[in-house]
Motif scaffolding. Structure first.
Motif, PDB file in Angstrom:
ATOM      1  N   GLU A   1       0.830  -1.207   0.000  1.00 28.17           N
ATOM      2  CA  GLU A   1       0.000   0.000   0.000  1.00 28.17           C
ATOM      3  C   GLU A   1       0.861   1.253   0.000  1.00 28.17           C
ATOM      4  O   GLU A   1       0.522   2.260  -0.644  1.00 28.17           O
ATOM      5  CB  GLU A   1      -0.931  -0.006   1.216  1.00 28.17           C
ATOM      6  N   ALA A   2       1.988   1.194   0.702  1.00 31.66           N
ATOM      7  CA  ALA A   2       2.893   2.347   0.733  1.00 31.66           C
ATOM      8  C   ALA A   2       3.457   2.621  -0.659  1.00 31.66           C
ATOM      9  O   ALA A   2       3.605   3.777  -1.067  1.00 31.66           O
ATOM     10  CB  ALA A   2       4.030   2.093   1.723  1.00 31.66           C
ATOM     11  N   ALA A   3       3.770   1.571  -1.386  1.00 28.84           N
ATOM     12  CA  ALA A   3       4.280   1.739  -2.753  1.00 28.84           C
ATOM     13  C   ALA A   3       3.218   2.350  -3.659  1.00 28.84           C
ATOM     14  O   ALA A   3       3.528   3.186  -4.518  1.00 28.84           O
ATOM     15  CB  ALA A   3       4.736   0.388  -3.300  1.00 28.84           C
ATOM     16  N   LYS A   4       1.966   1.968  -3.458  1.00 30.33           N
ATOM     17  CA  LYS A   4       0.875   2.523  -4.269  1.00 30.33           C
ATOM     18  C   LYS A   4       0.658   4.000  -3.946  1.00 30.33           C
ATOM     19  O   LYS A   4       0.398   4.817  -4.832  1.00 30.33           O
ATOM     20  CB  LYS A   4      -0.408   1.731  -4.036  1.00 30.33           C
ATOM     21  N   ILE A   5       0.790   4.342  -2.663  1.00 34.05           N
ATOM     22  CA  ILE A   5       0.634   5.735  -2.253  1.00 34.05           C
ATOM     23  C   ILE A   5       1.724   6.602  -2.879  1.00 34.05           C
ATOM     24  O   ILE A   5       1.496   7.762  -3.240  1.00 34.05           O
ATOM     25  CB  ILE A   5       0.670   5.844  -0.710  1.00 34.05           C
ATOM     26  N   ASP A   6       2.909   6.019  -3.039  1.00 36.24           N
ATOM     27  CA  ASP A   6       4.029   6.745  -3.652  1.00 36.24           C
ATOM     28  C   ASP A   6       3.876   6.873  -5.167  1.00 36.24           C
ATOM     29  O   ASP A   6       4.737   7.456  -5.834  1.00 36.24           O
ATOM     30  CB  ASP A   6       5.354   6.052  -3.325  1.00 36.24           C
ATOM     31  N   GLY A   7       2.812   6.290  -5.713  1.00 38.15           N
ATOM     32  CA  GLY A   7       2.532   6.463  -7.130  1.00 38.15           C
ATOM     33  C   GLY A   7       2.760   5.256  -8.012  1.00 38.15           C
ATOM     34  O   GLY A   7       2.565   5.329  -9.227  1.00 38.15           O
ATOM     35  N   ALA A   8       3.163   4.135  -7.435  1.00 39.62           N
ATOM     36  CA  ALA A   8       3.410   2.938  -8.241  1.00 39.62           C
ATOM     37  C   ALA A   8       2.097   2.292  -8.657  1.00 39.62           C
ATOM     38  O   ALA A   8       1.146   2.231  -7.870  1.00 39.62           O
ATOM     39  CB  ALA A   8       4.254   1.930  -7.457  1.00 39.62           C
ATOM     40  N   SER A   9       2.033   1.830  -9.895  1.00 42.46           N
ATOM     41  CA  SER A   9       0.839   1.142 -10.380  1.00 42.46           C
ATOM     42  C   SER A   9       0.785  -0.272  -9.810  1.00 42.46           C
ATOM     43  O   SER A   9       1.761  -0.768  -9.237  1.00 42.46           O
ATOM     44  CB  SER A   9       0.862   1.075 -11.907  1.00 42.46           C
TER      45      SER A   9
ATOM     46  N   GLY B   1       0.779  -3.008 -11.420  1.00 39.62           N
ATOM     47  CA  GLY B   1       1.750  -3.841 -12.116  1.00 39.62           C
ATOM     48  C   GLY B   1       3.154  -3.658 -11.578  1.00 39.62           C
ATOM     49  O   GLY B   1       3.894  -4.635 -11.382  1.00 39.62           O
ATOM     50  N   LEU B   2       3.539  -2.424 -11.310  1.00 43.46           N
ATOM     51  CA  LEU B   2       4.874  -2.157 -10.771  1.00 43.46           C
ATOM     52  C   LEU B   2       5.020  -2.686  -9.350  1.00 43.46           C
ATOM     53  O   LEU B   2       6.082  -3.214  -8.984  1.00 43.46           O
ATOM     54  CB  LEU B   2       5.152  -0.649 -10.806  1.00 43.46           C
ATOM     55  N   VAL B   3       3.967  -2.556  -8.573  1.00 42.19           N
ATOM     56  CA  VAL B   3       3.996  -3.099  -7.210  1.00 42.19           C
ATOM     57  C   VAL B   3       4.167  -4.614  -7.248  1.00 42.19           C
ATOM     58  O   VAL B   3       4.947  -5.194  -6.475  1.00 42.19           O
ATOM     59  CB  VAL B   3       2.706  -2.728  -6.449  1.00 42.19           C
ATOM     60  N   PHE B   4       3.452  -5.251  -8.169  1.00 46.24           N
ATOM     61  CA  PHE B   4       3.547  -6.704  -8.310  1.00 46.24           C
ATOM     62  C   PHE B   4       4.967  -7.135  -8.695  1.00 46.24           C
ATOM     63  O   PHE B   4       5.532  -8.064  -8.101  1.00 46.24           O
ATOM     64  CB  PHE B   4       2.549  -7.172  -9.371  1.00 46.24           C
ATOM     65  N   LEU B   5       5.557  -6.437  -9.670  1.00 47.53           N
ATOM     66  CA  LEU B   5       6.871  -6.824 -10.175  1.00 47.53           C
ATOM     67  C   LEU B   5       8.014  -6.487  -9.226  1.00 47.53           C
ATOM     68  O   LEU B   5       8.944  -7.285  -9.049  1.00 47.53           O
ATOM     69  CB  LEU B   5       7.129  -6.150 -11.530  1.00 47.53           C
TER      70      LEU B   5
ATOM     71  N   VAL C   1       7.729  -5.188  -5.866  1.00 45.19           N
ATOM     72  CA  VAL C   1       7.511  -5.278  -4.422  1.00 45.19           C
ATOM     73  C   VAL C   1       7.041  -6.679  -4.031  1.00 45.19           C
ATOM     74  O   VAL C   1       7.683  -7.364  -3.236  1.00 45.19           O
ATOM     75  CB  VAL C   1       6.488  -4.221  -3.944  1.00 45.19           C
ATOM     76  N   SER C   2       5.913  -7.109  -4.615  1.00 51.69           N
ATOM     77  CA  SER C   2       5.316  -8.390  -4.218  1.00 51.69           C
ATOM     78  C   SER C   2       6.210  -9.580  -4.548  1.00 51.69           C
ATOM     79  O   SER C   2       6.467 -10.438  -3.693  1.00 51.69           O
ATOM     80  CB  SER C   2       3.950  -8.557  -4.891  1.00 51.69           C
ATOM     81  N   ILE C   3       6.681  -9.648  -5.794  1.00 51.06           N
ATOM     82  CA  ILE C   3       7.509 -10.791  -6.197  1.00 51.06           C
ATOM     83  C   ILE C   3       8.814 -10.864  -5.413  1.00 51.06           C
ATOM     84  O   ILE C   3       9.180 -11.947  -4.918  1.00 51.06           O
ATOM     85  CB  ILE C   3       7.764 -10.761  -7.723  1.00 51.06           C
ATOM     86  N   PRO C   4       9.560  -9.755  -5.255  1.00 57.67           N
ATOM     87  CA  PRO C   4      10.789  -9.842  -4.441  1.00 57.67           C
ATOM     88  C   PRO C   4      10.521 -10.280  -3.001  1.00 57.67           C
ATOM     89  O   PRO C   4      11.301 -11.051  -2.435  1.00 57.67           O
ATOM     90  CB  PRO C   4      11.337  -8.409  -4.495  1.00 57.67           C
ATOM     91  N   LEU C   5       9.431  -9.796  -2.411  1.00 59.23           N
ATOM     92  CA  LEU C   5       9.130 -10.170  -1.027  1.00 59.23           C
ATOM     93  C   LEU C   5       8.714 -11.633  -0.899  1.00 59.23           C
ATOM     94  O   LEU C   5       8.906 -12.250   0.152  1.00 59.23           O
ATOM     95  CB  LEU C   5       8.024  -9.268  -0.473  1.00 59.23           C
ATOM     96  N   ALA C   6       8.147 -12.183  -1.965  1.00 54.98           N
ATOM     97  CA  ALA C   6       7.698 -13.585  -1.942  1.00 54.98           C
ATOM     98  C   ALA C   6       8.666 -14.510  -2.677  1.00 54.98           C
ATOM     99  O   ALA C   6       8.326 -15.653  -2.976  1.00 54.98           O
ATOM    100  CB  ALA C   6       6.310 -13.698  -2.552  1.00 54.98           C
TER     101      ALA C   6
END
Length: 218
Positions: free
Chosen positions: A122-130, A132-136, A138-143
């Motif tokens: 959610e923080a990444a989305k607030i900073d303006g990331a779409s 798709g970008l959050v998925f690529l 943020v989500s994938i690296p964390l998982a």
């Protein structure tokens, strides 16, 4: 003799790797969607995605023959398009392996995505990331540990696939004779020495694959 031994090994590894890469991409995408969205019929879809893990491989092979066999609309179209039936080909072995391996990739990746702190996304989305970008990024690296473990498990499962492959792809030497079917043929022909050699190699690879998943998660 050396070629006789290594031919099914190379074939099995190539099929398992391609099937593993395929279910990696498909499994990660579906795992993310199913772990973050709620919709009517979601439980039914998820049950269908996980069904191959509990179905007997022969049942999967039966359905593959019904869907892709020469008498089916899809099978007839493929034969008309490529000039040959899909059955008893390398691609038939790939499809069978991918189907049985998919649930392991999907469930492992889903668990990884569910363990992510949603506040970070959610923080990444607030900073303006779409999305798709959050998925690529943020989500994938964390998982990533769960995703890598899922790939290893799905590769190992694809490597050991027997029942569906035997029914749908057959056991043609150099074409669809994978390690599990080669072991079956060796035992059936009384060549226990060759069977033991393949069994030993399969157990070693499977052990190392399973061990690596524990090391990745630690």
């Amino acid at each position: 003799m050396e070629e006789l031994f290594w031919s099914p090994v190379r074939l099995s590894i190539s099929i398992a790797f391609v099937a593993g890469v395929f279910v990696l991409f498909l499994g990660v995408i579906l795992a993310k969607v199913m772990s973050t969205t709620r919709f009517k019929g979601r439980l039914l879809i998820e049950t269908l995605l996980m069904l191959p893990i509990v179905l007997p491989p022969t049942v999967i092979g039966f359905f593959l023959i019904v869907i892709f066999g020469r008498n089916s609309p899809i099978g007839s179209f493929i034969e008309m398009l490529f000039g040959q039936s899909l059955m008893f080909t390398w691609w038939a072995a790939f499809i069978a392996s991918a189907i049985v391996a998919f649930p392991l990739m999907y469930q492992t990746a889903k668990t990884g995505f569910q363990s992510i702190d949603k506040g970070i996304e959610e923080a990444a989305k607030i900073d303006g990331a779409s999305n798709g970008l959050v998925f690529l990024f943020v989500s994938i690296p964390l998982a990533r540990k769960a995703i890598i473990a899922g790939f290893v498990l799905s590769f190992a499962r694809a490597l050991g696939e027997f029942g569906a492959t035997l029914m749908f792809a057959g056991m043609i030497p150099g074409k669809t004779l994978t390690l599990p079917t080669a072991i079956y043929v060796a035992i059936d022909s009384g060549n226990m020495g060759l069977a033991w050699a393949w069994v030993g190699l399969t157990v070693t690879i499977s052990f190392l694959m399973l061990l690596s998943t524990y090391l990745i998660r630690d």
